[in-house]
Write an enzyme that holds these catalytic residues in place. Sequence first.
Site, PDB file in Angstrom:
ATOM      1  N   CYS A 293       0.843  -1.197   0.000  1.00 19.95           N
ATOM      2  CA  CYS A 293       0.000   0.000   0.000  1.00 19.95           C
ATOM      3  C   CYS A 293       0.881   1.251   0.000  1.00 19.95           C
ATOM      4  O   CYS A 293       1.991   1.256   0.525  1.00 19.95           O
ATOM      5  CB  CYS A 293      -0.897   0.003   1.239  1.00 19.95           C
TER       6      CYS A 293
ATOM      7  N   ASP B 253       0.446   3.716   1.712  1.00 22.41           N
ATOM      8  CA  ASP B 253       0.449   4.260   3.076  1.00 22.41           C
ATOM      9  C   ASP B 253       1.871   4.527   3.570  1.00 22.41           C
ATOM     10  O   ASP B 253       2.733   3.642   3.524  1.00 22.41           O
ATOM     11  CB  ASP B 253      -0.256   3.259   4.004  1.00 22.41           C
TER      12      ASP B 253
ATOM     13  N   CYS C 141      -6.130  -0.172   6.876  1.00 17.06           N
ATOM     14  CA  CYS C 141      -5.899   0.449   5.566  1.00 17.06           C
ATOM     15  C   CYS C 141      -7.029   1.428   5.222  1.00 17.06           C
ATOM     16  O   CYS C 141      -8.205   1.053   5.174  1.00 17.06           O
ATOM     17  CB  CYS C 141      -5.793  -0.631   4.497  1.00 17.06           C
TER      18      CYS C 141
END
Length: 218
Positions: free
Chosen positions: A44, A46, A103
Amino acid sequence: MNMNSHLELLSGNKRWALSKLQDDPNYFKKLQAIQRPEYLWIGCSDSRVPANEVTNTAPGDIFVHRNIANMVVHTDMNLLSVLDYAVTVLKVKHVIVCGHYGCGGVKAAMESLSFGFVDSWLRNIKDVYVKYFKELEAISDKEARADRLVELNVIEQVRNLAKTKIVQRAWRNDELKVHGWVYGLNDGIIKNLELVFDDVENIDSIYRYNNLQGNEQL
Ligand code: CO
């Protein structure tokens, strides 16, 4: 607001490069010579899940592709280019899809709200939700349901990798393992979903290409 905060990144870079050279004067010379990572990481975007840092690895160890919610979308030229280069040219031995609990992309996909341009990307996660609707709706706690969707999403992205000609061709010619993992923001530990795909038997026959030679166009 400090509009020059980006300069801290550049000064930090100088300190980092210097410390690497202090440990090993040939550090960059060695890295420059060759790139032969054994792993492709699909994670991800992130900021809290940096591939090298959470796996205690160094530059040169992992080829990395990141997008919102670590998706494998079959029309994504970026993902397909990275995957083909990693598997066919670099000949990585392992492809790892690593999601993470908490997430934001997965949570957003569970809402009936528009978040802008990202909506069409998140729709792929809604498809995963629908596929596992019964299991997910049986989980009353919203956080726990989101965490389970994170895991199911990783499983589906591993399946999506197995459905590509790139991976199937590699299975015909080389050894390649595709893994599903989930990182915990709360404790920094990666959970191995014990999901390892290493041949086409792992996917439904409708997705298998039986006529791959090894040199056809993607
Ligand atoms: Co995320």
